[in-house]
Design a protein around this motif. Structure first.
Motif, PDB file in Angstrom:
ATOM      1  N   HIS A 191      -2.213  -5.956  -3.578  1.00 53.09           N
ATOM      2  CA  HIS A 191      -2.553  -5.512  -4.922  1.00 53.09           C
ATOM      3  C   HIS A 191      -2.555  -6.733  -5.829  1.00 53.09           C
ATOM      4  CE1 HIS A 191      -1.886  -1.384  -3.656  1.00 53.09           C
ATOM      5  NE2 HIS A 191      -2.333  -0.990  -4.840  1.00 53.09           N
ATOM      6  N   ARG A 241      -2.211   1.778 -14.125  1.00 56.39           N
ATOM      7  CA  ARG A 241      -2.880   1.928 -12.825  1.00 56.39           C
ATOM      8  C   ARG A 241      -4.204   1.183 -12.752  1.00 56.39           C
ATOM      9  NH1 ARG A 241      -2.132   7.974 -10.511  1.00 56.39           N
ATOM     10  NH2 ARG A 241      -3.526   7.113  -8.949  1.00 56.39           N
ATOM     11  N   SER A 243      -6.609  -2.850  -5.589  1.00 61.01           N
ATOM     12  CA  SER A 243      -6.107  -2.803  -4.217  1.00 61.01           C
ATOM     13  C   SER A 243      -7.181  -3.361  -3.306  1.00 61.01           C
ATOM     14  CB  SER A 243      -5.786  -1.356  -3.840  1.00 61.01           C
ATOM     15  OG  SER A 243      -5.427  -1.281  -2.486  1.00 61.01           O
ATOM     16  N   SER A 254       0.808  -1.224   0.000  1.00 58.90           N
ATOM     17  CA  SER A 254       0.000   0.000   0.000  1.00 58.90           C
ATOM     18  C   SER A 254       0.846   1.282   0.000  1.00 58.90           C
ATOM     19  CB  SER A 254      -0.941   0.007   1.207  1.00 58.90           C
ATOM     20  OG  SER A 254      -0.188  -0.039   2.411  1.00 58.90           O
ATOM     21  N   SER A 255       2.160   1.140   0.080  1.00 56.31           N
ATOM     22  CA  SER A 255       3.043   2.309   0.104  1.00 56.31           C
ATOM     23  C   SER A 255       2.996   3.060  -1.221  1.00 56.31           C
ATOM     24  CB  SER A 255       4.489   1.868   0.377  1.00 56.31           C
ATOM     25  OG  SER A 255       5.378   2.952   0.188  1.00 56.31           O
ATOM     26  N   SER A 256       3.103   4.377  -1.135  1.00 57.01           N
ATOM     27  CA  SER A 256       3.138   5.214  -2.347  1.00 57.01           C
ATOM     28  C   SER A 256       4.479   5.112  -3.070  1.00 57.01           C
ATOM     29  CB  SER A 256       2.852   6.669  -1.984  1.00 57.01           C
ATOM     30  OG  SER A 256       3.850   7.144  -1.097  1.00 57.01           O
ATOM     31  N   CYS A 271       4.579  -3.819 -11.402  1.00 54.39           N
ATOM     32  CA  CYS A 271       4.744  -3.104 -10.142  1.00 54.39           C
ATOM     33  C   CYS A 271       6.235  -2.830 -10.024  1.00 54.39           C
ATOM     34  CB  CYS A 271       4.253  -3.958  -8.990  1.00 54.39           C
ATOM     35  SG  CYS A 271       4.675  -3.291  -7.362  1.00 54.39           S
TER      36      CYS A 271
END
Length: 142
Positions: free
Chosen positions: A40, A20, A25, A11-13, A49
């Motif tokens: 994800h 996208r 998610s 979940s980290s940016s 990713c």
């Protein structure tokens, strides 16, 4: 110099999911078996990713399930893993692939869906070296 392992949740940016709209998610009840109850996933062939890091190694984790497909892990434009995330029973927190003994510096790791079914990504661990910290071995500072 001391080495450290750094764990980063999906979940980290810091992650770049491309395209996208190819990645979903999930969190909460649907993701309880995953680290921090998030993951994800994608079924899109070629969806990636990406993660940029300064370090000497990296390891990616996700689930393996009966209907899951193939994936590729590329680090610095070199394929390090081509595998399948299929398992007879769902298993979580599985090592998807990794590489060690990289030269300390900036690297890019890319997880890509191989096109034979869905895959998911839960977290990664990368190893880095802190030149400001002494290396401790057997109780002695080196």
């Amino acid at each position: 110099m001391a080495t450290s392992n750094v764990t980063i949740d999906d979940s980290s940016s810091l992650f770049l999911y491309e395209p996208r709209d190819a990645w979903t998610s999930s969190s909460g009840d649907d993701a309880q078996a995953y680290m921090n109850s998030t993951f994800h996933g994608t079924s899109v062939s070629g969806a990636t990713c990406k993660f940029k890091f300064n370090g000497t190694g990296i390891w990616l984790y996700g689930a393996k399930k009966p209907d899951y497909g193939s994936f590729t892990l590329v680090v610095d434009d070199t394929v390090t893993t081509y595998d399948n995330a299929t398992a007879s029973d769902p298993t979580f927190g599985q090592l998807l692939g990794g590489v060690s003994n990289l030269k300390m510096g900036e690297h890019v790791a890319t997880l890509m869906n191989g096109g034979t079914g869905p895959i998911d990504f839960d977290s990664l661990v990368f190893e880095t070296v802190d030149p400001q910290q002494p290396y401790v071995a057997g109780g002695f500072i080196l």
